[in-house]
Design a protein around this motif. Sequence first.
Motif, short mmCIF file in Angstrom:
data_model
loop_
_atom_site.label_atom_id
_atom_site.label_comp_id
_atom_site.label_asym_id
_atom_site.label_seq_id
_atom_site.Cartn_x
_atom_site.Cartn_y
_atom_site.Cartn_z
N ASN A 43 0.93 -0.96 -0.37
CA ASN A 43 -0.15 0.07 0.05
C ASN A 43 0.67 1.05 0.04
N LEU A 44 1.70 1.59 -1.34
CA LEU A 44 2.95 1.94 -1.33
C LEU A 44 2.57 3.36 -2.46
N PRO A 45 2.54 4.72 -2.48
CA PRO A 45 2.22 5.61 -3.94
C PRO A 45 2.87 5.10 -4.73
N VAL A 46 2.73 4.51 -6.42
CA VAL A 46 3.37 4.92 -7.36
C VAL A 46 4.21 5.59 -7.81
N SER A 47 3.59 6.61 -7.59
CA SER A 47 4.10 7.70 -7.90
C SER A 47 3.78 9.08 -7.78
N LEU A 48 4.54 10.48 -7.92
CA LEU A 48 3.98 11.73 -7.61
C LEU A 48 4.39 12.02 -9.32
N ALA A 49 3.38 13.19 -9.04
CA ALA A 49 3.51 14.32 -10.40
C ALA A 49 3.22 15.44 -10.11
N LEU A 50 4.26 16.17 -10.32
CA LEU A 50 4.45 17.52 -10.08
C LEU A 50 3.89 18.18 -9.93
N ARG A 51 2.77 18.82 -9.32
CA ARG A 51 1.41 19.72 -9.82
C ARG A 51 2.08 21.86 -9.77
N GLN A 52 2.98 21.95 -8.48
CA GLN A 52 3.10 23.20 -9.28
C GLN A 52 4.55 23.23 -8.06
N GLN A 53 5.42 24.21 -9.02
CA GLN A 53 6.81 24.82 -7.87
C GLN A 53 6.78 26.11 -7.65
N PHE A 54 7.04 26.49 -6.51
CA PHE A 54 7.52 28.12 -6.51
C PHE A 54 8.53 28.42 -5.62
N ASN A 55 8.38 29.56 -5.56
CA ASN A 55 10.05 30.59 -4.76
C ASN A 55 9.32 31.66 -3.80
#
Length: 295
Positions: A40-52
Amino acid sequence: MAPRQITLAEMKDKSSKNYYENTRKAEEYFNQAKTPVKYNLPVSLALRQQFNIKKSTNENLYIRNCIKTGNTLVFTDLINRRLIICNSDGTNIHHIPLSYQPWYITEIDSNTVAVSCAFDQTILIINISTRSVTSTINTSGVCSGISYNDNNLYVVIGGSIIHVMDLRGKVTRTIPLPSDDIWDITVDRDRVVCIETTSIYCCSLDGKKMWEFEKDKFEDLTRVTTDHEGNVYVTNESTHTVIVISDDGKHHRELLTESDGLDWPCGIYFDKKENTLLVCNYMDGKAFLFDVKKN
């Protein structure tokens, strides 16, 4: 246990009871071996937003924690004694100045957070809509990890115990911790997940240890959060990684690394409503919001 080896005599005698019994056991054994085990572990992550969240290049930050409440992100800026607040796309950045150094943070409701100011031995209840401190709680020792659950604040005191208190600071009970050096906690699903530098623990709400997870490569665990299925997410600051551990503490995988932009990551928060993971670096002002993909 592997099935008993079939003798030459049994192989010659196809009617042998032992032959058929062992053949059946062998088939079951090897079929089980070929069946993939799903964790029961995440398969992957999809980056929605990167910011500073830095307003200028010469601004120094020391971000120790973060949360996401609805469309609002909140960061604890230790060195500047303030909260940094912005929208989930990194826009509309503003600050709430504080009298103490904020280390840890937990959401009380969509407008209210509780912040532990460790060495000041103080907890601040803050309305992020009005940008004001509504109350102050003094603790009996250094207060680090903090988590709000079922109308109670759970606060790590002195690294070795948890004080369970109401929002006025009245301590109703104490929970022992499995180590004298616990940094951070999160309370969810009638259990406490807590971390020290190299270990992760899961305990019942009366302090009984349910499992412990430890790996040699865990050098500097800093913050912990959990998803709605009980999986545990931890930042490992000095290795520039995020690790996820299954809810039973038996399996883990490296989820994010330097190649994903992590540079001394510290704050981490799982938004159960949107199934997103917020991670922030502690000095360069970069923050990342990921959509979590499940099995």
